[in-house]
Enzyme design. Sequence first.
Site, short mmCIF file in Angstrom:
data_model
loop_
_atom_site.label_atom_id
_atom_site.label_comp_id
_atom_site.label_asym_id
_atom_site.label_seq_id
_atom_site.Cartn_x
_atom_site.Cartn_y
_atom_site.Cartn_z
N HIS A 1 0.85 -1.20 0.00
CA HIS A 1 0.00 0.00 0.00
C HIS A 1 0.88 1.24 0.00
O HIS A 1 1.97 1.24 0.61
CB HIS A 1 -0.88 0.02 1.26
CG HIS A 1 -2.06 0.92 1.14
ND1 HIS A 1 -1.97 2.26 1.39
CD2 HIS A 1 -3.34 0.69 0.75
CE1 HIS A 1 -3.15 2.82 1.19
NE2 HIS A 1 -4.00 1.89 0.80
N ASP B 1 -7.90 -5.48 0.02
CA ASP B 1 -8.35 -6.32 -1.10
C ASP B 1 -7.96 -7.78 -0.97
O ASP B 1 -8.39 -8.60 -1.77
CB ASP B 1 -7.77 -5.75 -2.41
CG ASP B 1 -8.33 -4.37 -2.69
OD1 ASP B 1 -7.54 -3.41 -2.73
OD2 ASP B 1 -9.56 -4.26 -2.80
C1 SDX Z 1 -6.29 0.12 -2.81
O1 SDX Z 1 -4.51 4.67 -1.98
C2 SDX Z 1 -5.42 4.02 -1.34
O2 SDX Z 1 -5.78 4.36 -0.25
C3 SDX Z 1 -6.01 2.82 -2.07
C4 SDX Z 1 -7.00 1.98 -1.29
C5 SDX Z 1 -8.27 2.76 -0.99
O3 SDX Z 1 -8.97 2.35 -0.05
O4 SDX Z 1 -8.59 3.68 -1.79
O5 SDX Z 1 -6.42 1.53 -0.08
C6 SDX Z 1 -7.42 0.74 -2.10
O6 SDX Z 1 -6.06 0.46 -3.94
C7 SDX Z 1 -5.41 -0.87 -2.07
C8 SDX Z 1 -4.17 -1.34 -2.94
C9 SDX Z 1 -4.67 -2.43 -3.87
N1 SDX Z 1 -3.65 -2.77 -4.86
C10 SDX Z 1 -2.97 -3.95 -4.80
O7 SDX Z 1 -3.12 -4.79 -3.91
C11 SDX Z 1 -2.06 -4.20 -5.99
C12 SDX Z 1 -0.72 -4.76 -5.49
N2 SDX Z 1 -0.06 -3.68 -4.76
C13 SDX Z 1 0.92 -2.88 -5.46
O8 SDX Z 1 0.76 -2.74 -6.82
C14 SDX Z 1 1.40 -1.66 -4.67
O9 SDX Z 1 1.70 -2.11 -3.42
C15 SDX Z 1 0.49 -0.45 -4.58
C16 SDX Z 1 0.01 0.00 -5.91
C17 SDX Z 1 -0.69 -0.74 -3.71
C18 SDX Z 1 1.32 0.65 -3.93
O10 SDX Z 1 2.26 1.04 -4.86
P1 SDX Z 1 3.40 2.12 -4.47
O11 SDX Z 1 3.10 2.82 -3.22
O12 SDX Z 1 3.67 2.94 -5.68
O13 SDX Z 1 4.58 1.21 -4.11
P2 SDX Z 1 5.66 0.76 -5.15
O14 SDX Z 1 4.97 0.24 -6.36
O15 SDX Z 1 6.65 1.86 -5.30
O16 SDX Z 1 6.31 -0.48 -4.38
C19 SDX Z 1 7.34 -0.25 -3.44
C20 SDX Z 1 8.22 -1.48 -3.57
C21 SDX Z 1 8.62 -1.75 -5.02
O17 SDX Z 1 9.89 -2.38 -4.98
P3 SDX Z 1 11.19 -1.41 -5.24
O18 SDX Z 1 10.98 -0.74 -6.58
O19 SDX Z 1 11.21 -0.41 -4.09
O20 SDX Z 1 12.35 -2.35 -5.23
O21 SDX Z 1 7.50 -2.64 -3.13
C22 SDX Z 1 7.33 -3.54 -4.21
C23 SDX Z 1 7.62 -2.76 -5.49
O22 SDX Z 1 8.14 -3.63 -6.49
N3 SDX Z 1 5.94 -3.97 -4.15
C24 SDX Z 1 5.53 -5.23 -4.31
C25 SDX Z 1 4.13 -5.17 -4.13
N4 SDX Z 1 3.76 -3.91 -3.88
C26 SDX Z 1 4.87 -3.17 -3.91
N5 SDX Z 1 6.18 -6.37 -4.59
C27 SDX Z 1 5.43 -7.49 -4.68
N6 SDX Z 1 4.10 -7.53 -4.50
C28 SDX Z 1 3.40 -6.38 -4.24
N7 SDX Z 1 2.10 -6.41 -4.07
#
Ligand code: SDX
Length: 438
Positions: free
Chosen positions: A314, A372
Amino acid sequence: MNVHERAPNCEPAAELTLERKLSRMPVRSGTLGPEVIEVGKLYRDTGCFTYDPGFTSTANCTSRITYIDGDEGVLLYRGYPIDQLAERSTFLEVCYLLLNGELPTTGQLDEFRGTINRHNMLHEQVTRFFTGFRRDAHPMAVMVGTVGALSAFYHDSTDINDPAQRAMASNRMIAKMPTIAAMAYKYSIGHPFIYPRNDLDFAANFMQMCFAIPCEPYKIDPILTRALDRIFILHADHEQNASTSTVRLAGSSGANPFACIASGIACLWGPAHGGANEAALNMLMEIGSVDRIPEYIKKAKDKSSGFRLMGFGHRVYKNYDPRAKVMQKTCHEVLNALGIKHDPVLEVAMELERIALQDEYFIDKKLYPNIDFYSGITLRALGFPMSMFTVLFAIARTVGWVAQWNEMIEDPEQRIGRPRQLYLGPAERNFVPMDQRS
Ligand code: SDX
């Protein structure tokens, strides 16, 4: 950059000096959470923009609605913790709280419930919209199209400068989203539409519009409808998430409320946002059994795979999403109420969570289950097809969208949102005639 020490009786400020150009920026504190540095005059003072793709360190508004402490895993709606509201409140009560800032008295809640009930039907001609869609259209496509079209029907609630019209549009959206959603579901399975029933509460009414059939009475299961009502509470608002920011940006141009909510639905559909509940269940079903979990954990840690654990991580929560805890508890309650003793998908989810939370990759990156992760298992058990999961998220989030949209319009600091950019394209050059191009 220097952030001034707290000199007595002196407004805190940050100073940034760039090639001898000084910008002195006020620092503002809120009730809770990080302070903000007002950078609005930075471009005038230094000729530079700030650069923050994804707005990881950027506040674009003040708000009094919802507060998240991502490090502590805290979520407050108007100051009330989400777990207390989920356990002790109802979705319509939370709608009133988010819209008005205070929990309603019995009389206020009865009046609000009556208002929502008076607006839960649709203009009969809206039903013709559905026949224009294929039966296998994704219901989120139907929601985007139908909600956007409501501005063609409700002209008496599109003047955003009239508080009464804004309130009418807000109540209409909260009331009509479940009806449109249920119609989208019924249309997809070839069933006749079921009209709302005002003798039922919000969640029970939605379930009967989805699952009742004209030829026999629909039996309400209070345990299941209470679970769905709680799921709506968990999804109601969440600060300046992507879809809420979309609604605010659309609203900042003066667009009508129905168009703004349609833009929020479109943004919520993305798998990185509200579409993650559908994606998470698909992922859990693809994993299929606990012995395949290590293979997927490995893929999630391998950047080149492009695979992520859906329902994990998140932008704000760097601790366990407090909603996920309530959702997991609700998931068990629903499965028990339905007599489902063994759900292989839930077994995979719980083992995946256990392994991931012990893995240094997820620990280092502070990746925890989000709302989720368990919602899909619960919604499937309640009888909804996967394609409806994000639609249910949109039903709940509509109150957050309209509350934030109203707050934006009433905020004297707000103006049309128009970000700038760091330009990397070609410098000016002259037109090349066709016969001179290679
Ligand atoms: C919702 O914003 C809100 O409040 C949203 C929400 C709401 O109520 O409105 O809470 C609802 O959208 C919840 C999130 C649902 N999405 C997912 O579950 C999809 C999987 N999650 C990711 O795609 C990600 O964690 C996000 C999109 C939720 C957050 O993305 P960020 O903050 O941009 O984080 P990032 O992509 O920069 O990740 C940070 C690191 C990265 O590695 P590095 O580049 O630092 O080496 O963490 C890794 C990412 O590769 N990472 C993951 C991961 N999520 C982040 N690695 C594996 N699996 C994951 N799920």
